[in-house]
Design a protein around this motif. Structure first.
Motif, PDB file in Angstrom:
ATOM      1  N   GLY A 114       0.597  -5.029  10.525  1.00 42.84           N
ATOM      2  CA  GLY A 114       1.924  -5.645  10.456  1.00 42.84           C
ATOM      3  C   GLY A 114       3.015  -4.734  11.007  1.00 42.84           C
ATOM      4  N   ARG A 115       4.244  -5.286  11.049  1.00 43.10           N
ATOM      5  CA  ARG A 115       5.376  -4.510  11.579  1.00 43.10           C
ATOM      6  C   ARG A 115       5.592  -3.236  10.772  1.00 43.10           C
ATOM      7  N   MET A 116       5.571  -3.343   9.444  1.00 47.46           N
ATOM      8  CA  MET A 116       5.781  -2.159   8.602  1.00 47.46           C
ATOM      9  C   MET A 116       4.505  -1.326   8.507  1.00 47.46           C
ATOM     10  N   GLY A 117       3.365  -2.009   8.277  1.00 47.91           N
ATOM     11  CA  GLY A 117       2.099  -1.292   8.095  1.00 47.91           C
ATOM     12  C   GLY A 117       1.768  -0.389   9.279  1.00 47.91           C
ATOM     13  N   ILE A 162      -6.438  -1.505   6.615  1.00 52.24           N
ATOM     14  CA  ILE A 162      -6.959  -2.820   6.213  1.00 52.24           C
ATOM     15  C   ILE A 162      -5.950  -3.898   6.585  1.00 52.24           C
ATOM     16  N   ASP A 163      -6.446  -4.978   7.136  1.00 50.63           N
ATOM     17  CA  ASP A 163      -5.586  -6.139   7.406  1.00 50.63           C
ATOM     18  C   ASP A 163      -6.446  -7.392   7.212  1.00 50.63           C
ATOM     19  N   VAL A 164      -5.867  -8.549   7.475  1.00 54.68           N
ATOM     20  CA  VAL A 164      -6.587  -9.801   7.211  1.00 54.68           C
ATOM     21  C   VAL A 164      -7.959  -9.817   7.897  1.00 54.68           C
ATOM     22  N   THR A 180       2.188  -6.173   2.730  1.00 52.74           N
ATOM     23  CA  THR A 180       1.543  -7.426   3.150  1.00 52.74           C
ATOM     24  C   THR A 180       2.504  -8.593   2.893  1.00 52.74           C
ATOM     25  N   HIS A 181       2.039  -9.585   2.143  1.00 53.20           N
ATOM     26  CA  HIS A 181       2.894 -10.722   1.784  1.00 53.20           C
ATOM     27  C   HIS A 181       2.870 -10.854   0.266  1.00 53.20           C
ATOM     28  N   ALA A 182       3.916 -11.459  -0.286  1.00 50.52           N
ATOM     29  CA  ALA A 182       4.041 -11.538  -1.747  1.00 50.52           C
ATOM     30  C   ALA A 182       2.807 -12.183  -2.389  1.00 50.52           C
ATOM     31  N   VAL A 205       4.055   0.263  -3.110  1.00 49.28           N
ATOM     32  CA  VAL A 205       4.218  -1.136  -2.695  1.00 49.28           C
ATOM     33  C   VAL A 205       5.595  -1.360  -2.057  1.00 49.28           C
ATOM     34  N   GLY A 206       5.555  -1.827  -0.805  1.00 47.54           N
ATOM     35  CA  GLY A 206       6.802  -2.171  -0.126  1.00 47.54           C
ATOM     36  C   GLY A 206       7.003  -3.672  -0.044  1.00 47.54           C
ATOM     37  N   THR A 207       5.912  -4.417  -0.248  1.00 51.22           N
ATOM     38  CA  THR A 207       5.971  -5.882  -0.124  1.00 51.22           C
ATOM     39  C   THR A 207       7.024  -6.451  -1.068  1.00 51.22           C
ATOM     40  N   SER A 208       7.860  -7.327  -0.543  1.00 44.77           N
ATOM     41  CA  SER A 208       8.916  -7.888  -1.392  1.00 44.77           C
ATOM     42  C   SER A 208       8.465  -9.216  -1.982  1.00 44.77           C
ATOM     43  N   GLY A 209       9.136  -9.645  -3.041  1.00 41.42           N
ATOM     44  CA  GLY A 209       8.883 -10.972  -3.606  1.00 41.42           C
ATOM     45  C   GLY A 209       7.963 -10.987  -4.812  1.00 41.42           C
ATOM     46  N   VAL A 252       6.830   0.236  -6.995  1.00 42.86           N
ATOM     47  CA  VAL A 252       7.300  -0.930  -6.234  1.00 42.86           C
ATOM     48  C   VAL A 252       8.740  -0.622  -5.833  1.00 42.86           C
ATOM     49  N   ALA A 253       8.983  -0.529  -4.530  1.00 39.54           N
ATOM     50  CA  ALA A 253      10.341  -0.192  -4.078  1.00 39.54           C
ATOM     51  C   ALA A 253      10.871  -1.300  -3.167  1.00 39.54           C
ATOM     52  N   PRO A 254      11.948  -1.975  -3.582  1.00 40.12           N
ATOM     53  CA  PRO A 254      12.504  -3.037  -2.738  1.00 40.12           C
ATOM     54  C   PRO A 254      13.053  -2.490  -1.426  1.00 40.12           C
ATOM     55  N   ASN A 255      13.409  -1.194  -1.412  1.00 38.21           N
ATOM     56  CA  ASN A 255      13.933  -0.628  -0.174  1.00 38.21           C
ATOM     57  C   ASN A 255      13.546   0.851  -0.096  1.00 38.21           C
ATOM     58  N   PHE A 256      12.820   1.206   0.967  1.00 36.24           N
ATOM     59  CA  PHE A 256      12.372   2.592   1.124  1.00 36.24           C
ATOM     60  C   PHE A 256      13.346   3.426   1.961  1.00 36.24           C
ATOM     61  N   ALA A 257      14.423   2.817   2.472  1.00 33.31           N
ATOM     62  CA  ALA A 257      15.383   3.592   3.260  1.00 33.31           C
ATOM     63  C   ALA A 257      16.235   4.410   2.289  1.00 33.31           C
TER      64      ALA A 257
HETATM   65  P1  NAP Z   1       4.170  -8.552   8.721  1.00 32.80           P
HETATM   66  O1  NAP Z   1       4.497  -8.017  10.069  1.00 32.80           O
HETATM   67  O2  NAP Z   1       3.890 -10.015   8.552  1.00 32.80           O
HETATM   68  O3  NAP Z   1       2.918  -7.704   8.191  1.00 32.80           O
HETATM   69  C1  NAP Z   1       2.140  -8.035   7.090  1.00 32.80           C
HETATM   70  C2  NAP Z   1       0.696  -7.764   7.458  1.00 32.80           C
HETATM   71  O4  NAP Z   1      -0.120  -7.892   6.304  1.00 32.80           O
HETATM   72  C3  NAP Z   1       0.174  -8.775   8.501  1.00 32.80           C
HETATM   73  O5  NAP Z   1      -0.612  -8.125   9.464  1.00 32.80           O
HETATM   74  C4  NAP Z   1      -0.656  -9.715   7.615  1.00 32.80           C
HETATM   75  O6  NAP Z   1      -1.648 -10.400   8.335  1.00 32.80           O
HETATM   76  C5  NAP Z   1      -1.233  -8.717   6.639  1.00 32.80           C
HETATM   77  N1  NAP Z   1      -1.781  -9.308   5.425  1.00 32.80           N
HETATM   78  C6  NAP Z   1      -1.412 -10.450   4.795  1.00 32.80           C
HETATM   79  N2  NAP Z   1      -2.175 -10.645   3.703  1.00 32.80           N
HETATM   80  C7  NAP Z   1      -3.040  -9.615   3.660  1.00 32.80           C
HETATM   81  C8  NAP Z   1      -4.089  -9.249   2.780  1.00 32.80           C
HETATM   82  N3  NAP Z   1      -4.436  -9.998   1.724  1.00 32.80           N
HETATM   83  N4  NAP Z   1      -4.807  -8.109   3.035  1.00 32.80           N
HETATM   84  C9  NAP Z   1      -4.510  -7.341   4.105  1.00 32.80           C
HETATM   85  N5  NAP Z   1      -3.533  -7.642   4.981  1.00 32.80           N
HETATM   86  C10 NAP Z   1      -2.795  -8.750   4.746  1.00 32.80           C
HETATM   87  O7  NAP Z   1       5.330  -8.210   7.683  1.00 32.80           O
HETATM   88  P2  NAP Z   1       6.266  -6.904   7.668  1.00 32.80           P
HETATM   89  O8  NAP Z   1       7.525  -7.164   8.407  1.00 32.80           O
HETATM   90  O9  NAP Z   1       5.442  -5.704   7.995  1.00 32.80           O
HETATM   91  O10 NAP Z   1       6.678  -6.895   6.126  1.00 32.80           O
HETATM   92  C11 NAP Z   1       5.699  -6.758   5.115  1.00 32.80           C
HETATM   93  C12 NAP Z   1       6.372  -6.806   3.747  1.00 32.80           C
HETATM   94  O11 NAP Z   1       7.211  -5.661   3.607  1.00 32.80           O
HETATM   95  C13 NAP Z   1       7.307  -8.020   3.549  1.00 32.80           C
HETATM   96  O12 NAP Z   1       7.177  -8.470   2.220  1.00 32.80           O
HETATM   97  C14 NAP Z   1       8.697  -7.453   3.794  1.00 32.80           C
HETATM   98  O13 NAP Z   1       9.704  -8.177   3.131  1.00 32.80           O
HETATM   99  C15 NAP Z   1       8.521  -6.080   3.199  1.00 32.80           C
HETATM  100  N6  NAP Z   1       9.466  -5.036   3.636  1.00 32.80           N
HETATM  101  C16 NAP Z   1       9.804  -4.106   2.709  1.00 32.80           C
HETATM  102  C17 NAP Z   1      10.613  -3.042   3.052  1.00 32.80           C
HETATM  103  C18 NAP Z   1      10.929  -2.005   2.008  1.00 32.80           C
HETATM  104  O14 NAP Z   1      11.639  -1.037   2.296  1.00 32.80           O
HETATM  105  N7  NAP Z   1      10.413  -2.159   0.793  1.00 32.80           N
HETATM  106  C19 NAP Z   1      11.104  -2.924   4.364  1.00 32.80           C
HETATM  107  C20 NAP Z   1      10.730  -3.892   5.307  1.00 32.80           C
HETATM  108  C21 NAP Z   1       9.882  -4.949   4.938  1.00 32.80           C
HETATM  109  P3  NAP Z   1      -1.300 -11.918   8.871  1.00 32.80           P
HETATM  110  O15 NAP Z   1      -0.125 -11.759   9.782  1.00 32.80           O
HETATM  111  O16 NAP Z   1      -2.557 -12.325   9.550  1.00 32.80           O
HETATM  112  O17 NAP Z   1      -0.963 -12.724   7.641  1.00 32.80           O
END
Ligand code: NAP
Length: 247
Positions: A11-14, A33-35, A55-57, A76-80, A102-107
């Motif tokens: 993913g974008r963050m991962g 690890i990813d899907v 990942t996703h909520a 955990v960075g995943t929101s929701g 669990v951190a809603p914002n890591f900046a």
């Molecule tokens: P993204 O680009 O959609 O990346 C999520 C990745 O996780 C995708 O490759 C997705 O695959 C994969 N995934 C989904 N379910 C999975 C599972 N069960 N096991 C393994 N991989 C799985 O999203 P993103 O922009 O990186 O954001 C991810 C999360 O971080 C969001 O909830 C976002 O709100 C949050 N976030 C938090 C912060 C913070 O500072 N805390 C900052 C930015 C973003 P698929 O695309 O195939 O579903």
């Protein structure tokens, strides 16, 4: 050396987390690890000590639960995640070895801005939050905006915001934004934005703005790396990076 596994690695963050871990001399990236890549079982096989979930909520809770039950700490960075899920996670960490952040914002700048807003609210209780994100963000308002509003409400203590007119008239519904603890939140979604927030405080004859801009996802990485290094010493569930920063 700390062995790290990233869930949501494509993913974008991962993908940024993978790069940040590889760049750090004290961390080793042993599992991605990813899907359609690997499985949670790899975390055990590859002797992961700290997993990072972006990942996703709807997927994160299962991942966290699995890690805790296997004695793996999780950042955990995943929101929701819902308040009920957080309660369940806290209960699980009391019975198992894995710690969770669990951190809603890591900046780190955004975490500081939230703390500054809490401080300012004691003296300037009239505040509104304007959060601005890229147009692909599905949820609104952002978790950070809601935490900021809660921090402002806490910070107000004895100070009371100015009374508003008893009957407010919105010519268009929603014009005054959402309301949390008597703090208005406005959400802007536009291409070109990443993650930005401005908190405006108003007082007689003065306005104070506290603004933070994440212009690149790299802004989240120092916070993630810090969390990976500290999580083993923080038992149970921690919500919010501020607890790791001591502010
Ligand atoms: P993204 O680009 O959609 O990346 C999520 C990745 O996780 C995708 O490759 C997705 O695959 C994969 N995934 C989904 N379910 C999975 C599972 N069960 N096991 C393994 N991989 C799985 O999203 P993103 O922009 O990186 O954001 C991810 C999360 O971080 C969001 O909830 C976002 O709100 C949050 N976030 C938090 C912060 C913070 O500072 N805390 C900052 C930015 C973003 P698929 O695309 O195939 O579903």
């Amino acid at each position: 050396m700390i062995n790290v596994g990233v869930i949501g690695a494509k993913g974008r963050m991962g993908s940024q987390v993978c790069a940040a871990v590889e760049d750090d001399d004290e961390l080793e990236l042993v599992a991605e690890i990813d899907v359609d890549e690997g499985s949670l079982g790899d975390l055990v096989t590859d002797e992961v000590q700290v997993a990072v979930d972006f990942t996703h909520a709807d997927a994160a809770f299962h991942n966290i639960e699995w890690c805790i039950k296997n004695g793996i700490h999780v950042v955990v960075g995943t929101s929701g995640l819902s308040p009920e899920s957080l309660k369940d996670i806290a209960a699980l960490t009391a019975k198992c070895e894995g710690n969770v952040l669990v951190a809603p914002n890591f900046a780190i700048g955004a975490v500081l801005a939230m703390r500054f807003a809490e401080m300012a609210a004691q003296w300037m209780p009239d505040a509104e939050v304007i959060e601005m994100h890229h147009n692909n963000k599905v949820d609104s308002p952002s978790g950070t905006a809601m935490n900021t509003a809660a921090a402002i409400a806490r910070g107000r203590r004895q100070s009371v915001p100015a009374a508003r007119p008893e009957k407010l008239k919105e010519n268009l519904p929603g014009a005054r934004g959402a309301d949390l603890d008597n703090v208005k939140i406005h959400s802007v979604r536009l291409p070109g934005l990443v993650a930005h927030q401005e908190v405006m405080f108003g007082g007689p004859g003065q306005v104070l703005s506290i603004r933070h801009d994440s212009t690149d996802r790299k802004s989240f990485m120092p916070g993630v790396v810090l969390a990976i290094k500290k999580i083993a010493d923080r038992p149970g569930l921690t919500v919010g990076l501020e607890h790791y920063l001591g502010i």
